[in-house]
Enzyme design. Sequence first.
Site, PDB file in Angstrom:
ATOM      1  N   ASP A 166       0.791  -1.234   0.000  1.00  0.00           N
ATOM      2  CA  ASP A 166       0.000   0.000   0.000  1.00  0.00           C
ATOM      3  C   ASP A 166       0.824   1.286   0.000  1.00  0.00           C
ATOM      4  O   ASP A 166       0.310   2.344  -0.345  1.00  0.00           O
ATOM      5  CB  ASP A 166      -1.023   0.008   1.152  1.00  0.00           C
ATOM      6  N   GLU A 416       4.912 -10.224   5.105  1.00  0.00           N
ATOM      7  CA  GLU A 416       3.614 -10.720   4.631  1.00  0.00           C
ATOM      8  C   GLU A 416       3.687 -11.451   3.300  1.00  0.00           C
ATOM      9  O   GLU A 416       2.841 -11.261   2.429  1.00  0.00           O
ATOM     10  CB  GLU A 416       2.608  -9.566   4.538  1.00  0.00           C
ATOM     11  N   TYR A 472      -4.565  -7.933  12.780  1.00  0.00           N
ATOM     12  CA  TYR A 472      -5.504  -6.803  12.800  1.00  0.00           C
ATOM     13  C   TYR A 472      -6.887  -7.239  13.268  1.00  0.00           C
ATOM     14  O   TYR A 472      -7.892  -6.916  12.630  1.00  0.00           O
ATOM     15  CB  TYR A 472      -5.572  -6.178  11.414  1.00  0.00           C
ATOM     16  N   GLU A 509       2.938  -5.708  13.548  1.00  0.00           N
ATOM     17  CA  GLU A 509       1.899  -4.770  13.109  1.00  0.00           C
ATOM     18  C   GLU A 509       0.617  -5.070  13.855  1.00  0.00           C
ATOM     19  O   GLU A 509       0.236  -6.241  14.016  1.00  0.00           O
ATOM     20  CB  GLU A 509       1.614  -4.882  11.601  1.00  0.00           C
TER      21      GLU A 509
HETATM   22  N1  CKX Z   1       0.439  -4.747   6.448  1.00  0.00           N
HETATM   23  C1  CKX Z   1      -3.037  -7.109   6.972  1.00  0.00           C
HETATM   24  C2  CKX Z   1       1.450  -4.233   5.540  1.00  0.00           C
HETATM   25  C3  CKX Z   1       1.495  -2.744   5.647  1.00  0.00           C
HETATM   26  C4  CKX Z   1       0.102  -2.134   5.443  1.00  0.00           C
HETATM   27  C5  CKX Z   1      -0.812  -2.680   6.476  1.00  0.00           C
HETATM   28  C6  CKX Z   1      -2.195  -1.985   6.404  1.00  0.00           C
HETATM   29  C7  CKX Z   1      -0.885  -4.190   6.186  1.00  0.00           C
HETATM   30  C8  CKX Z   1      -1.931  -4.948   6.834  1.00  0.00           C
HETATM   31  C9  CKX Z   1      -2.050  -6.321   6.307  1.00  0.00           C
HETATM   32  O1  CKX Z   1       2.411  -2.269   4.706  1.00  0.00           O
HETATM   33  O2  CKX Z   1       0.182  -0.750   5.468  1.00  0.00           O
HETATM   34  O3  CKX Z   1      -3.044  -2.381   5.642  1.00  0.00           O
HETATM   35  O4  CKX Z   1      -2.410  -1.023   7.133  1.00  0.00           O
END
Ligand code: CKX
Length: 596
Positions: A166, A416, A472, A509
């Site tokens: 992202d 990831e 999350y 995270e």
């Molecule tokens: N993890 C479930 C990678 C980050 C994203 C984060 C998001 C994701 C979440 C994956 O680079 O920013 O979606 O906030």
Amino acid sequence: MSNSQLYPVSNEYRRAQLLDGLWRFQFDPKSEGESEQWASAGLPQPISMPVPASFADLFTEAWQRDYCGDFWYETDVYAQEISADQRYFIRFGSVTHRCRVYLNGKLAGEHEGGFLPVMLDVTGLIHTGCNRLSVLANNELNETSIPCGAVSVKPDGTKLARGYFDFFNYSGIHRSVWFLQMPDAHIHDFSLSYRLDGKNAVISYSVEADGEVSITLRDRDGSIAATADGSSGEMYVKDAHLWQVRNAYLYTLTILTKTHGKVTDRYDTSVGIRTVEIDGNSILVNGQPVYLKGFGKHEDSDMLGRGFNWAVAKRDFECMKWIGANCFRTSHYPYAEEWYQMADQEGFLIIDEVPGVGMMRSFANFMAAGAGKSNGFFGDCPDVDLLQKNHHAAIEEMILRDKNHPSVIAWSIFNEAETITAASHDYFAPLFETARELDPQHRPVTGVLEKTSSPDRCQCWPMMDFICLNRYYGWYISGGDLKDAEAQFIEEMDQWAAKAPDVPFVFTEFGTDTLESLHKLPSVMWSQEYQCEYMDMNFSVFDHYPFVQGELAWNFTDFQTGQGIMRVNGNKKGLFTRQRQPKDAAFTMKKRWEQR
Ligand code: CKX
């Protein structure tokens, strides 16, 4: 390419001249710059462009911000008398994502990967006086580059980068550029590792250099703490001052080389004496368990994009100290070297990550990943060998560059990625081996698992010295219902407890998008209140499992992403705004972290 990654220094034997400033710049959408010989003739229609910085946020037109393809930078390098017993290099902290560099129209070298130094020997190309330095850069993404992504081409031929991640695909010359001069016979590299012996320390060292080597370690007062001769060996430091978490002690290491009794080169650098180990489910620094508190970050700020800036870095460290943090992960790529220098000084711990991100193919992979619905990658990747080669090179270059920073406590090989197929296991196993072989300090090696990499499906967690989870619950899963989210979270953690009770786990995270303007009682998703409640729920789950040894919230600040229905001008999961002001949940974290 030279394989020396030593940070530039100036002294009586070496000269390091910064080339930062206003360069000339031109987009090359038709990729015609090489055939039209822009490197020797000069850019035909240049505009000015600051270095270091991303170009995207400096423009006012969308096509320039979103530009994908080839682009050129050019500047003049003034060289004083060129002498035959000296070598000359141009060193870029990084060029995103790949580059070909010309000096006076001649190819000096090229580099794949946008987050590690490009060090080019230009000895045969440079002349006294004014030299033209030209850089052909390219920011396209594909499934053999790291990070992974794709490029789509619009009907008018315009290219658009689509990262499988992202964060905005910021591009340009993001870090400082140096013109270096050093003796022909010089110091190329050094490695250190440490062993504690009661109050004393043993430093094993090896130096790669031309000539006879001698080294001296000085304490903060300038007194000699140890000396040694020879290109490898041991130094015994009596009553060693250890580099401690948030209480750094740095020595100065001086490496000298001599030829026929005459000093030919010298390199001075700060070093910290500390050990890092995993013991059962503890992470030990200097033999003491440490609980990691902090963030996943990005190199991201207004105007500069991913460009390094000392003032931004200073503010970030001040905010991290204020909140009681002791650690950050360089999500999702190695950062500018100056971040590590500051972390060394401030006693911060770093999980150093290569850009092994986007190794999962799905429409909006953060959504899919959050909900545990990612699809495969390695089994049907078009050229997995080339991808692995690039990944391997990034690991090698990162460890070469960062191995001597006391702040670096672990290497993260991916974020990831898909880890549930046999193909993923075969892909990652040699990369973990590489990291273990290359690190003279044998620091822990890890990777970061998203939801699909569940205890029953993940094939890669046994390779990790500690397990990093991005979870999350309460956002991508059961968003808005923290009770339900907590129950599901516990269900998964119980499975991990049964599977890997003796391995440390770090949450790398967890977080919620939060608008600084939104308050609501009772809370709703996106409100400041919800972010606080979400954090409290997560903390109570973490505290329930003794093997949880760290919590790195996502993200330190709000950061820029591509456009889309999931992002309101960026990812808003920051505990601080993009302008580095605290959201309410930052006070929740501060309260906890100051006591933990
Ligand atoms: N993890 C479930 C990678 C980050 C994203 C984060 C998001 C994701 C979440 C994956 O680079 O920013 O979606 O906030």
